[in-house]
Design an enzyme around this catalytic site. Structure first.
Site, PDB file in Angstrom:
ATOM      1  N   LYS A   1       0.950  -1.183  -0.006  1.00  0.00           N
ATOM      2  CA  LYS A   1      -0.024  -0.142   0.072  1.00  0.00           C
ATOM      3  C   LYS A   1       0.857   1.196   0.072  1.00  0.00           C
ATOM      4  O   LYS A   1       1.925   1.449   0.811  1.00  0.00           O
ATOM      5  CB  LYS A   1      -0.946   0.055   1.110  1.00  0.00           C
ATOM      6  CG  LYS A   1      -1.795   1.042   1.243  1.00  0.00           C
ATOM      7  CD  LYS A   1      -2.966   0.755   2.418  1.00  0.00           C
ATOM      8  CE  LYS A   1      -3.960   1.831   2.688  1.00  0.00           C
ATOM      9  NZ  LYS A   1      -4.598   1.913   3.870  1.00  0.00           N
TER      10      LYS A   1
ATOM     11  N   SER B   1      -9.500   2.079   3.549  1.00  0.00           N
ATOM     12  CA  SER B   1      -8.493   2.681   2.437  1.00  0.00           C
ATOM     13  C   SER B   1      -7.497   2.047   1.598  1.00  0.00           C
ATOM     14  O   SER B   1      -6.920   2.596   0.870  1.00  0.00           O
ATOM     15  CB  SER B   1      -7.682   3.860   3.168  1.00  0.00           C
ATOM     16  OG  SER B   1      -6.796   3.154   4.206  1.00  0.00           O
TER      17      SER B   1
ATOM     18  N   THR C   1      -6.969   1.669  10.311  1.00  0.00           N
ATOM     19  CA  THR C   1      -7.177   2.325  11.470  1.00  0.00           C
ATOM     20  C   THR C   1      -8.460   2.006  12.082  1.00  0.00           C
ATOM     21  O   THR C   1      -8.546   1.664  13.181  1.00  0.00           O
ATOM     22  CB  THR C   1      -7.018   4.023  11.318  1.00  0.00           C
ATOM     23  OG1 THR C   1      -5.520   3.950  10.650  1.00  0.00           O
ATOM     24  CG2 THR C   1      -7.305   4.383  12.557  1.00  0.00           C
TER      25      THR C   1
ATOM     26  N   GLY D   1     -11.483  -0.565   9.795  1.00  0.00           N
ATOM     27  CA  GLY D   1     -12.042  -0.911   8.739  1.00  0.00           C
ATOM     28  C   GLY D   1     -11.041  -1.069   7.279  1.00  0.00           C
ATOM     29  O   GLY D   1     -11.624  -1.752   6.533  1.00  0.00           O
ATOM     30  N   SER D   2      -9.859  -0.624   7.316  1.00  0.00           N
ATOM     31  CA  SER D   2      -9.433  -0.565   5.948  1.00  0.00           C
ATOM     32  C   SER D   2      -8.547  -1.753   5.506  1.00  0.00           C
ATOM     33  O   SER D   2      -8.250  -1.482   4.461  1.00  0.00           O
ATOM     34  CB  SER D   2      -8.536   0.872   6.054  1.00  0.00           C
ATOM     35  OG  SER D   2      -9.175   2.037   5.924  1.00  0.00           O
TER      36      SER D   2
END
Length: 523
Positions: free
Chosen positions: A100, A181, A202, A204-205
């Site tokens: 990422k 994200s 942080t 759900g990402s």
């Protein structure tokens, strides 16, 4: 950038390039091919680069990979040379991995977090987790797109959009969100642009893009994986996590990237272990599993969830219905923690960036966005950034109270209380419902169930595993435990996965394949 970048054109998938077959291929299968001499790391890397060119840059234009590594083939060749010399570092030797783009690598690629303010952030440093991956023999294939600044800039944001990379598209339905994200990591692995990828979470990402893109995703216990040299939001909740198409692939990646880091105090007690070795198809036998049924589940999601529960019973689990406690004030406390920690954490990171990066504080990033509003803010603003800039620091009594409150509500009064009441070993619930439409006008429009908040705030492990399609779109089953139960949660998810075999590969449809009847009966 702007509208041209976001045009949702339903282009056909590009013609197959005659290369090494890598679609839906596991880490073990890649490793076996290399071990037998049937292929090489160079050939596999070339095949993934060809798929990125065919699917990400052309065809359905997923925009999931923000940059490919110019040194990837050279790394692959060096690892092939090591193999020929009799040295194999482990299960990831010669396997390409996507990272990422808020995680630093020492390659000639910027770490942008999707923002034009960081377009010159070529640090030539490896985040410790990336250094661990290199030590394990992984090829750093490239960087994945993401919701800009990991989705902390605005409450009205559109998941998966960044000024650098444009909008990530969901491989199952190109007009739907890939979720943020770690949207690029999710879409890329669903499309077999690599076998595995690293995301960050942080709240759900990792689990949201994994669930919504038909993947396995794991948010580990906070401190299992280092956060150093990762563009931060919150030291209380940030953690990298592995994403893949199977629990075993995710366990292999986690084993390679986890480990202690003297620059991240949360990792001090981290013990390196082989999470894949502990996976067992019998892991659910004799286990008590607490079942959380979110209120207002769509009927199609409830159907998939009930089918998943049947699989858990068949695997030997005893299911116990759990009523989630009322945790009033959790959301407000979490938000205050994130806003307060964002300013000092981001300022500290930006101070370490190369001199070519001109925005070196949160306030300077805000000013940059205002000065470049046409490119940076064509759809939504930066009200969370502005609110964070006004917070009073880590010594603020309100912040300290909020952190203590959020930890208590999510941990002791939340997950731990449910486990204790049910005398359960772990909890399960739907991760999210299906992907919503990407909407540049109104932003993310999702009001369905979400399993992410409690484990994210508490710092507990959270695994999502595919449980099939809901009207043509993937949905996931969450496995949640208390701190330090990462191995047990992975093994429980593996036992479910081996029986359910619920993952369905994407078809790159322009719209979701929904049930018949939308057109009416006709006359």
């Amino acid at each position: 950038m702007g509208v041209a970048v976001l045009a949702l054109i339903a282009a056909p998938v590009a013609a197959q390039v005659p290369t090494e077959p890598v679609e839906e291929v596991s880490v073990d299968q890649l490793q076996q091919r290399m071990q037998t001499g049937a292929t090489s790391s160079v050939a596999i890397t070339q095949a993934y680069l060809a798929r990125i060119a065919a699917l990400d840059r052309q065809g359905p234009t997923l925009r999931s990979v923000i940059a490919t590594n110019p040194d990837a083939l050279a790394q692959a060749k060096a690892l092939d040379d090591e193999r020929r010399a009799g040295r194999v570092r482990g299960p990831l030797h010669g396997v390409p991995v996507l990272i990422k783009d808020n995680i630093e690598t020492a390659d000639a690629m910027a770490t942008t977090a999707g923002s034009l303010a960081l377009k010159d952030n070529v640090t030539r440093r490896d985040a410790p987790l990336v250094a661990y991956l290199r030590r394990a023999g992984a090829v750093i294939l490239g960087k994945t797109n993401l919701s800009e600044w990991a989705n902390i800039r605005s409450t009205r944001s559109m998941s998966g959009w960044s000024a650098v990379g444009g909008l990530v598209r969901n491989p199952y339905a190109l007009d739907r969100t890939a979720c943020g994200s770690s949207s690029g990591s999710g879409a890329a692995i669903a499309a077999s642009l690599a076998a595995v990828a690293v995301g960050t979470e942080t709240d759900g990402s990792v689990v949201c893009p994994s669930s919504i893109n038909g993947l396995v995703g794991f948010k580990p216990t906070l401190g299992l994986v280092s956060r150093s040299r990762v563009v931060p939001i919150s030291h209380s909740q940030d953690t990298p996590g592995p994403m893949g198409r199977s629990v075993r692939d995710v366990a292999l990646l986690l084993s390679a990237m986890a480990g202690p880091d003297p620059t991240d105090a949360a990792t001090v007690r981290t013990v390196v272990r082989d999470y894949a070795a502990g996976l067992s198809a019998d892991a659910l036998k004799g286990k008590r599993v607490g079942v959380i049924r979110p209120a207002g589940m769509p009927a199609a999601l409830a159907e998939r969830f009930d089918a998943a529960l049947t699989v858990l019973r068949a695997a030997g689990a005893t299911l116990v219905e759990v009523t989630p406690p009322k945790l009033d004030g959790l959301g407000e406390a979490e938000l205050l923690v994130l806003k307060t920690e964002l300013k000092p954490d981001l300022d500290a990171y930006l101070a370490t960036t190369p001199s070519g990066v001109e925005a070196r504080t949160l306030e300077q990033v805000i000013a940059f966005n205002r000065a470049n509003a046409a490119a940076e803010m064509p759809f939504f603003g930066q009200e969370l950034f502005e609110a964070a800039a006004e917070t009073k620091g880590l010594a603020d009594p309100a912040y300290r109270t909020a952190r203590a409150t959020s930890l208590r509500l999510a941990g002791r009064d939340g997950i731990d209380a449910m486990l204790k009441t049910a005398r359960a070993d772990l909890l399960v619930e739907p991760t999210y419902a299906a992907a919503w439409l990407s909407d540049p006008v109104y932003g993310d429009q999702y009001g369905g169930p979400s399993a992410s908040e409690l484990p994210a705030v508490a710092g507990y492990p959270h695994l999502t595993v595919p449980m099939g399609l809901m009207q043509g779109l993937p949905v996931g089953l969450s496995f949640i435990g208390t701190a330090g139960t990462d191995a047990a949660i992975l093994s429980a998810g593996y036992a479910y996965e081996q029986r359910a075999k619920a993952r369905v590969a994407p078809r790159y449809l322009p719209q979701a394949a929904v049930v018949a009847g939308l057109e009416g009966a006709g006359r």
